[in-house]
Structures are given as C-alpha cells and as structure tokens.
Design an enzyme around this catalytic site. Structure first.
Site, mmCIF file in Angstrom:
data_model
loop_
_atom_site.group_PDB
_atom_site.id
_atom_site.type_symbol
_atom_site.label_atom_id
_atom_site.label_comp_id
_atom_site.label_asym_id
_atom_site.label_seq_id
_atom_site.Cartn_x
_atom_site.Cartn_y
_atom_site.Cartn_z
ATOM 1 N N SER A 71 0.802 -1.229 0.000
ATOM 2 C CA SER A 71 0.000 0.000 0.000
ATOM 3 C C SER A 71 0.833 1.276 0.000
ATOM 4 C CB SER A 71 -1.101 -0.069 1.051
ATOM 5 O OG SER A 71 -0.717 0.057 2.332
ATOM 6 N N HIS A 118 -3.891 -1.105 -3.542
ATOM 7 C CA HIS A 118 -5.325 -1.139 -3.211
ATOM 8 C C HIS A 118 -5.801 0.263 -2.885
ATOM 9 C CE1 HIS A 118 -4.952 -0.603 1.181
ATOM 10 N NE2 HIS A 118 -3.781 -1.163 1.007
#
Lengths: 69, 255
Positions: free
Chosen positions: B131, B154
């Site tokens: 991330s 994401h």
C-alpha cells in the site's frame, strides 16, 4: 475465544498505558537506539535507529545486548 | 574466570611496555581476548558514504501504535533524511523496504522527502512493500524489487470514526488522487494501469486491488528492475559517480 467482529483488535483489547512508557529512544555513543528498561536498572537494545550501516556492526549495541547509563 | 582475568592482565602488561615489538606474537592472544569479550576496542572505519534507511513494519502516523508493533516513525525518518541531505560526507542513500503500509500522510511525507533529496537514492523492496510502501519505493531515483517480493496496490481506506456524508467519499477520493499522482509521476506506470490494478476485483481475499509480485511490478513499469542488495549498491555507486561528474561539469561552466 473467537470474536466475530469487524472492530479493530486494539479497540477491544486496549494496550496498557504503562507499555508505552517502557520503550524509549536514546542516543548512546552517537548512535540512536531504541531501548527497553529491564528490571536491574539496565536497558536492553531493541533496535538501532541509525542510518549509518557501520553502526549496525557494533557488537556492543546489537539488539538484545544490555547497556547502562 | 581465572583465565579471563589472566588474559586481561597480560594485555595490560603489554600496554605498559609499548616499546617492545611483540605485536605478532600477541595476535592469537588478542584474538582470544576479543572472543571472551574482555576488550572493547572500537574498530571504527571511516564514515560510510552510503547511508541506509530501513522502512519496516507499519508506517506510523499521528497515532502511536502499541509497542508490540514494529513501526517506522516519521519523526525518526524525516530528521535522518535532513541530516543525510546536509552531511557532505554522505553521497548516496539506500532505502530498504519491507512494510505492510500504514498512514497515508506519513508515507507520502517520507516519499516527498526522498524524491526531493539532491543525492542519489536507490530503493530495494524485499518481502513486501505494500500500500503506502509503493510511493516510497518509487520515490527514489532507481528502484529494485526482489523476485519474491510483493507489493499490494489497493484503494485507500479509513478506520475509526467516519462521518457518513458524501463529502467523506470526496475527501477519500482526493487523498487517493494524491497517491495515484505521486506514483505515476515517479514511475513509468501509466495512470490507467495503476488505477486498473488498484480497483481489480477477485485478486485479494478481503479487499479490492492487486498483489503485484517482483517481475510483474517491473513489467507494469512500477519498479525499474528485479534485483537484490548487490545490484542496488552497484547502481547507487553508479549514480554517485554520475552525480560527481555532473557536479564537476557544472562547476567548470561557472568558472
């Protein structure tokens, strides 16, 4: 025990306030270290926070070793 | 214990008579002394011209995580980057990442610091650079990823108290846009591709997004090369040499 919840773990089991005080960051011999206090007035090295790769070669300040001020 | 003391005394005696050239004879003895931990000779080599920052565990934001968590704190990292920028002896910076991600603002702060550093920087993703680790990895001049390392791309999410109004969504969308634009500006991945990976369904068990593995990250243009520490240091030295040459040239122009 299984908890069927979407609540974050630390909200259900909050950390003991005293745990935060155990660790501290010190500069010892010019090397920034993260240390944890042990029972007999010594400090155990948790992590070397320096960016200088040479500082990681010091056996004296390797994580797990004990230092005293 | 007796033996240890004797070694220590022997050493002290020799120190008192430094005129006698006995060094060669004492070397095995000195070795034993070091093994027993009797002497603490600081064997400091000269300052390293490459410094290394490790981004491990969670990237901690404004909230301090409980001490059992492994965290990278921005209040540690940012002053170190300032010191690296200021210290003329340091010529290059290596970033090692093995992070699960964490606070968006803290991660972006570290990324911006790294991308604006005037010295050559090389990043290496080992294990995982998930991330918010993605912008940190791409913020460097050159990026490497281990073949087995992964990066999860994401959408941004929020924990804690959320006000259920449409503006919350807009706020999140804007925050996401900052991450997307940073990554696309600092890597070769096109925005459409990055967003496509970000909103992919069916790849992650409990989330929307994609888990990009080593060679795929290079294929998408997110990371420059698959490699390890050897390649990363070699590249960094190469960039340092280039940097020195361009400095010399610009100095020549001024004169």
């Amino acid at each position: 025990m299984i908890l069927y919840t979407m609540m974050p773990h630390d909200l259900i089991f909050p950390t003991d306030e005293n745990d935060y005080g155990k660790q501290l960051t010190v500069t010892y011999d010019g090397i920034p270290l993260m240390v944890e206090k042990t029972e007999n007035a010594e400090y155990r090295v948790i992590r070397v926070l320096s960016s200088d790769p040479n500082h990681f070669l010091h056996q004296k300040y390797a994580p797990g070793s004990k230092i005293s001020f | 214990m007796d033996q240890e003391n004797r070694f220590a005394n022997a050493e002290n005696d020799e120190e008192q008579q430094p005129q006698q050239p006995k060094e060669e004879k004492t070397s095995p003895l000195l070795e034993k002394i070091q093994q027993l931990g009797q002497t603490n000779v600081p064997q400091l080599s000269q300052d390293s011209n490459i410094h290394c920052l490790t981004i491990v565990g969670q990237i901690e934001g404004h909230l301090q995580l409980p001490p059992q968590n492994k965290t990278t704190k921005y209040e540690h990292i940012i002053p170190q980057i300032v010191a690296i920028e200021q210290n003329p002896k340091i010529e290059g910076l290596l970033i090692i990442l093995n992070t699960v991600g964490g606070d968006v603002e803290a991660g972006l702060a570290i990324s911006e610091m790294l991308s604006s550093l005037s010295k050559p920087t090389v990043s290496l993703v080992l294990g995982g650079g998930h991330s918010i680790g993605v912008p940190i990895a791409v913020s460097c001049d050159y990026s490497f990823i281990a073949e087995t390392a992964t990066m999860t791309i994401h959408p941004i999410r929020l924990t804690g108290l959320v006000i259920g109004v449409p503006q919350t969504f807009e706020y999140l969308d804007k925050m996401q846009e900052r991450v997307v634009s940073f990554v696309t500006r600092h890597s070769k991945i096109p925005e459409e591709k990055f967003k496509e990976l970000m909103f992919e369904k069916g790849n992650l068990t409990r989330d929307i997004g994609t888990n990009v593995i080593g060679t795929d990250a290079v294929k998408y243009g997110l990371i420059d090369e698959v490699g390890g520490i050897g390649q990363a240091i070699r590249k960094l030295n190469e960039l340092i040499d280039l940097n020195k040459k361009s400095d010399e040239q610009s100095e020549g122009l001024v004169q």
